[in-house]
Design a protein around this motif. Sequence first.
Motif, PDB file in Angstrom:
ATOM      1  N   VAL A  27     -88.240  38.717 -47.120  1.00 49.22           N
ATOM      2  CA  VAL A  27     -87.204  37.691 -47.149  1.00 49.22           C
ATOM      3  C   VAL A  27     -87.825  36.356 -47.533  1.00 49.22           C
ATOM      4  O   VAL A  27     -88.966  36.055 -47.180  1.00 49.22           O
ATOM      5  CB  VAL A  27     -86.499  37.580 -45.777  1.00 49.22           C
ATOM      6  N   GLU A  28     -87.077  35.578 -48.293  1.00 45.81           N
ATOM      7  CA  GLU A  28     -87.502  34.220 -48.593  1.00 45.81           C
ATOM      8  C   GLU A  28     -87.262  33.337 -47.377  1.00 45.81           C
ATOM      9  O   GLU A  28     -86.277  33.513 -46.639  1.00 45.81           O
ATOM     10  CB  GLU A  28     -86.720  33.669 -49.794  1.00 45.81           C
ATOM     11  N   VAL A  29     -88.160  32.400 -47.198  1.00 49.11           N
ATOM     12  CA  VAL A  29     -88.040  31.433 -46.110  1.00 49.11           C
ATOM     13  C   VAL A  29     -87.919  30.053 -46.728  1.00 49.11           C
ATOM     14  O   VAL A  29     -88.730  29.659 -47.576  1.00 49.11           O
ATOM     15  CB  VAL A  29     -89.275  31.496 -45.175  1.00 49.11           C
ATOM     16  N   GLU A  30     -86.880  29.331 -46.324  1.00 46.87           N
ATOM     17  CA  GLU A  30     -86.653  27.981 -46.817  1.00 46.87           C
ATOM     18  C   GLU A  30     -86.744  27.011 -45.645  1.00 46.87           C
ATOM     19  O   GLU A  30     -86.998  27.421 -44.510  1.00 46.87           O
ATOM     20  CB  GLU A  30     -85.281  27.891 -47.490  1.00 46.87           C
ATOM     21  N   ASP A  31     -86.534  25.729 -45.905  1.00 49.07           N
ATOM     22  CA  ASP A  31     -86.653  24.732 -44.835  1.00 49.07           C
ATOM     23  C   ASP A  31     -85.727  25.053 -43.666  1.00 49.07           C
ATOM     24  O   ASP A  31     -86.081  24.821 -42.506  1.00 49.07           O
ATOM     25  CB  ASP A  31     -86.325  23.331 -45.373  1.00 49.07           C
ATOM     26  N   ARG A  32     -84.558  25.611 -43.963  1.00 55.01           N
ATOM     27  CA  ARG A  32     -83.579  25.916 -42.923  1.00 55.01           C
ATOM     28  C   ARG A  32     -83.988  27.126 -42.081  1.00 55.01           C
ATOM     29  O   ARG A  32     -83.536  27.296 -40.955  1.00 55.01           O
ATOM     30  CB  ARG A  32     -82.213  26.175 -43.572  1.00 55.01           C
ATOM     31  N   GLY A  33     -84.867  27.983 -42.590  1.00 53.62           N
ATOM     32  CA  GLY A  33     -85.253  29.208 -41.901  1.00 53.62           C
ATOM     33  C   GLY A  33     -85.197  30.382 -42.869  1.00 53.62           C
ATOM     34  O   GLY A  33     -85.286  30.190 -44.092  1.00 53.62           O
ATOM     35  N   LEU A  34     -85.059  31.602 -42.368  1.00 56.82           N
ATOM     36  CA  LEU A  34     -84.913  32.766 -43.242  1.00 56.82           C
ATOM     37  C   LEU A  34     -83.606  32.621 -44.020  1.00 56.82           C
ATOM     38  O   LEU A  34     -82.563  32.279 -43.433  1.00 56.82           O
ATOM     39  CB  LEU A  34     -84.878  34.060 -42.429  1.00 56.82           C
ATOM     40  N   VAL A  35     -83.665  32.845 -45.316  1.00 53.28           N
ATOM     41  CA  VAL A  35     -82.472  32.691 -46.146  1.00 53.28           C
ATOM     42  C   VAL A  35     -81.359  33.598 -45.612  1.00 53.28           C
ATOM     43  O   VAL A  35     -81.544  34.801 -45.448  1.00 53.28           O
ATOM     44  CB  VAL A  35     -82.788  33.028 -47.621  1.00 53.28           C
ATOM     45  N   GLY A  36     -80.215  32.999 -45.297  1.00 56.67           N
ATOM     46  CA  GLY A  36     -79.059  33.745 -44.810  1.00 56.67           C
ATOM     47  C   GLY A  36     -78.988  33.922 -43.316  1.00 56.67           C
ATOM     48  O   GLY A  36     -77.980  34.422 -42.797  1.00 56.67           O
ATOM     49  N   ASP A  37     -80.026  33.513 -42.598  1.00 55.14           N
ATOM     50  CA  ASP A  37     -80.030  33.717 -41.152  1.00 55.14           C
ATOM     51  C   ASP A  37     -79.043  32.771 -40.464  1.00 55.14           C
ATOM     52  O   ASP A  37     -79.082  31.554 -40.701  1.00 55.14           O
ATOM     53  CB  ASP A  37     -81.434  33.485 -40.603  1.00 55.14           C
ATOM     54  N   ARG A  38     -78.172  33.319 -39.619  1.00 58.94           N
ATOM     55  CA  ARG A  38     -77.145  32.539 -38.912  1.00 58.94           C
ATOM     56  C   ARG A  38     -76.357  31.650 -39.860  1.00 58.94           C
ATOM     57  O   ARG A  38     -75.898  30.569 -39.499  1.00 58.94           O
ATOM     58  CB  ARG A  38     -77.764  31.678 -37.814  1.00 58.94           C
ATOM     59  N   LEU A  39     -76.194  32.109 -41.092  1.00 52.24           N
ATOM     60  CA  LEU A  39     -75.469  31.305 -42.072  1.00 52.24           C
ATOM     61  C   LEU A  39     -73.978  31.254 -41.752  1.00 52.24           C
ATOM     62  O   LEU A  39     -73.285  30.306 -42.119  1.00 52.24           O
ATOM     63  CB  LEU A  39     -75.686  31.884 -43.469  1.00 52.24           C
ATOM     64  N   TYR A  40     -73.492  32.274 -41.026  1.00 56.68           N
ATOM     65  CA  TYR A  40     -72.088  32.342 -40.645  1.00 56.68           C
ATOM     66  C   TYR A  40     -71.961  32.392 -39.123  1.00 56.68           C
ATOM     67  O   TYR A  40     -72.902  32.753 -38.410  1.00 56.68           O
ATOM     68  CB  TYR A  40     -71.417  33.574 -41.257  1.00 56.68           C
ATOM     69  N   ALA A  41     -70.792  32.026 -38.655  1.00 60.38           N
ATOM     70  CA  ALA A  41     -70.476  32.116 -37.229  1.00 60.38           C
ATOM     71  C   ALA A  41     -68.975  32.302 -37.088  1.00 60.38           C
ATOM     72  O   ALA A  41     -68.204  32.057 -38.026  1.00 60.38           O
ATOM     73  CB  ALA A  41     -70.919  30.857 -36.485  1.00 60.38           C
ATOM     74  N   VAL A  42     -68.559  32.750 -35.918  1.00 61.45           N
ATOM     75  CA  VAL A  42     -67.136  32.813 -35.597  1.00 61.45           C
ATOM     76  C   VAL A  42     -66.751  31.449 -35.056  1.00 61.45           C
ATOM     77  O   VAL A  42     -67.315  30.986 -34.058  1.00 61.45           O
ATOM     78  CB  VAL A  42     -66.845  33.911 -34.564  1.00 61.45           C
ATOM     79  N   ARG A  43     -65.814  30.797 -35.710  1.00 60.72           N
ATOM     80  CA  ARG A  43     -65.423  29.430 -35.343  1.00 60.72           C
ATOM     81  C   ARG A  43     -63.991  29.438 -34.822  1.00 60.72           C
ATOM     82  O   ARG A  43     -63.121  30.113 -35.378  1.00 60.72           O
ATOM     83  CB  ARG A  43     -65.542  28.506 -36.545  1.00 60.72           C
ATOM     84  N   ASP A  44     -63.752  28.690 -33.738  1.00 64.05           N
ATOM     85  CA  ASP A  44     -62.387  28.618 -33.199  1.00 64.05           C
ATOM     86  C   ASP A  44     -61.662  27.388 -33.731  1.00 64.05           C
ATOM     87  O   ASP A  44     -62.209  26.592 -34.503  1.00 64.05           O
ATOM     88  CB  ASP A  44     -62.401  28.661 -31.668  1.00 64.05           C
ATOM     89  N   GLY A  45     -60.429  27.218 -33.301  1.00 60.33           N
ATOM     90  CA  GLY A  45     -59.603  26.135 -33.806  1.00 60.33           C
ATOM     91  C   GLY A  45     -60.101  24.751 -33.458  1.00 60.33           C
ATOM     92  O   GLY A  45     -59.761  23.769 -34.128  1.00 60.33           O
ATOM     93  N   ALA A  46     -60.941  24.656 -32.411  1.00 57.53           N
ATOM     94  CA  ALA A  46     -61.504  23.370 -32.015  1.00 57.53           C
ATOM     95  C   ALA A  46     -62.833  23.099 -32.704  1.00 57.53           C
ATOM     96  O   ALA A  46     -63.462  22.068 -32.455  1.00 57.53           O
ATOM     97  CB  ALA A  46     -61.685  23.329 -30.492  1.00 57.53           C
ATOM     98  N   GLY A  47     -63.277  24.034 -33.552  1.00 66.31           N
ATOM     99  CA  GLY A  47     -64.532  23.850 -34.261  1.00 66.31           C
ATOM    100  C   GLY A  47     -65.751  24.363 -33.531  1.00 66.31           C
ATOM    101  O   GLY A  47     -66.876  24.200 -34.008  1.00 66.31           O
ATOM    102  N   LYS A  48     -65.546  24.996 -32.353  1.00 69.62           N
ATOM    103  CA  LYS A  48     -66.694  25.527 -31.610  1.00 69.62           C
ATOM    104  C   LYS A  48     -67.089  26.889 -32.164  1.00 69.62           C
ATOM    105  O   LYS A  48     -66.257  27.640 -32.692  1.00 69.62           O
ATOM    106  CB  LYS A  48     -66.373  25.615 -30.121  1.00 69.62           C
ATOM    107  N   LEU A  49     -68.368  27.202 -32.019  1.00 68.26           N
ATOM    108  CA  LEU A  49     -68.926  28.414 -32.595  1.00 68.26           C
ATOM    109  C   LEU A  49     -69.094  29.490 -31.536  1.00 68.26           C
ATOM    110  O   LEU A  49     -69.551  29.220 -30.422  1.00 68.26           O
ATOM    111  CB  LEU A  49     -70.291  28.109 -33.222  1.00 68.26           C
TER     112      LEU A  49
END
Length: 236
Positions: A27-49
Amino acid sequence: MPEIVGVVERLWRYPVKSMGGELLDSVEVEDRGLVGDRLYAVRDGAGKLGSGKNTRRFRRMDGLLRLGARLGARIDGPELFDPLGRPVPDPDTFLRAYLEQQDVALAREDGVSHFDELPVSVLTTATLDWMARAVPSAVVDERRFRPNVLLRTPPGTPPFAEDGWLGREARVRGGARLAFVRASARCAMAGAAQPGLPHAPEILKTIAQERGNELGALATVSRPGRLRVGDALSLA
């Protein structure tokens, strides 16, 4: 002289925060971390993850850890899997029914980080083996601790070798460099049920008693590059 402390045994990426991850050969590693790692989350209507705990940024959503996610070569979002490992055709519709919450949706990271703390987590086999001995009643598996890197350490390496890396930089042949900053704080997710792993609250209890709730090491990326299974990791 660089000190080789172990070899990369497994690489894990978690495309969706708090869901099961995917094993990678490299895997490529960038400044943010492993590319694609935790790139998505389940978000609710209040914006919490969606997470395993409640904080200013996160909202506890029980059951996420029973789901799986895979990014692979996809660019339009991760593929989700239900608790039986079956692909989910419509993630948002499935999540609303599964969580019984109509205000949730899968969301890509924008202005709010999906990481609890730092972007790269490393765990040694020496520490994992200690955990198995310390809690013989539980099924101990690296997935409980969600490392990005499981590092195979040489025979005789004491547990918690990661503690001695803090403040030092590690490098691999692919050019990536990691700066170890602090130990990884643990929460109830360490003992939570997930596919193949039953609920085991004694794991977190033991970590709290013996390790002050910390296990493994967290790092930032000091130089982007590539990580591969089989890479030797050396400390500068």
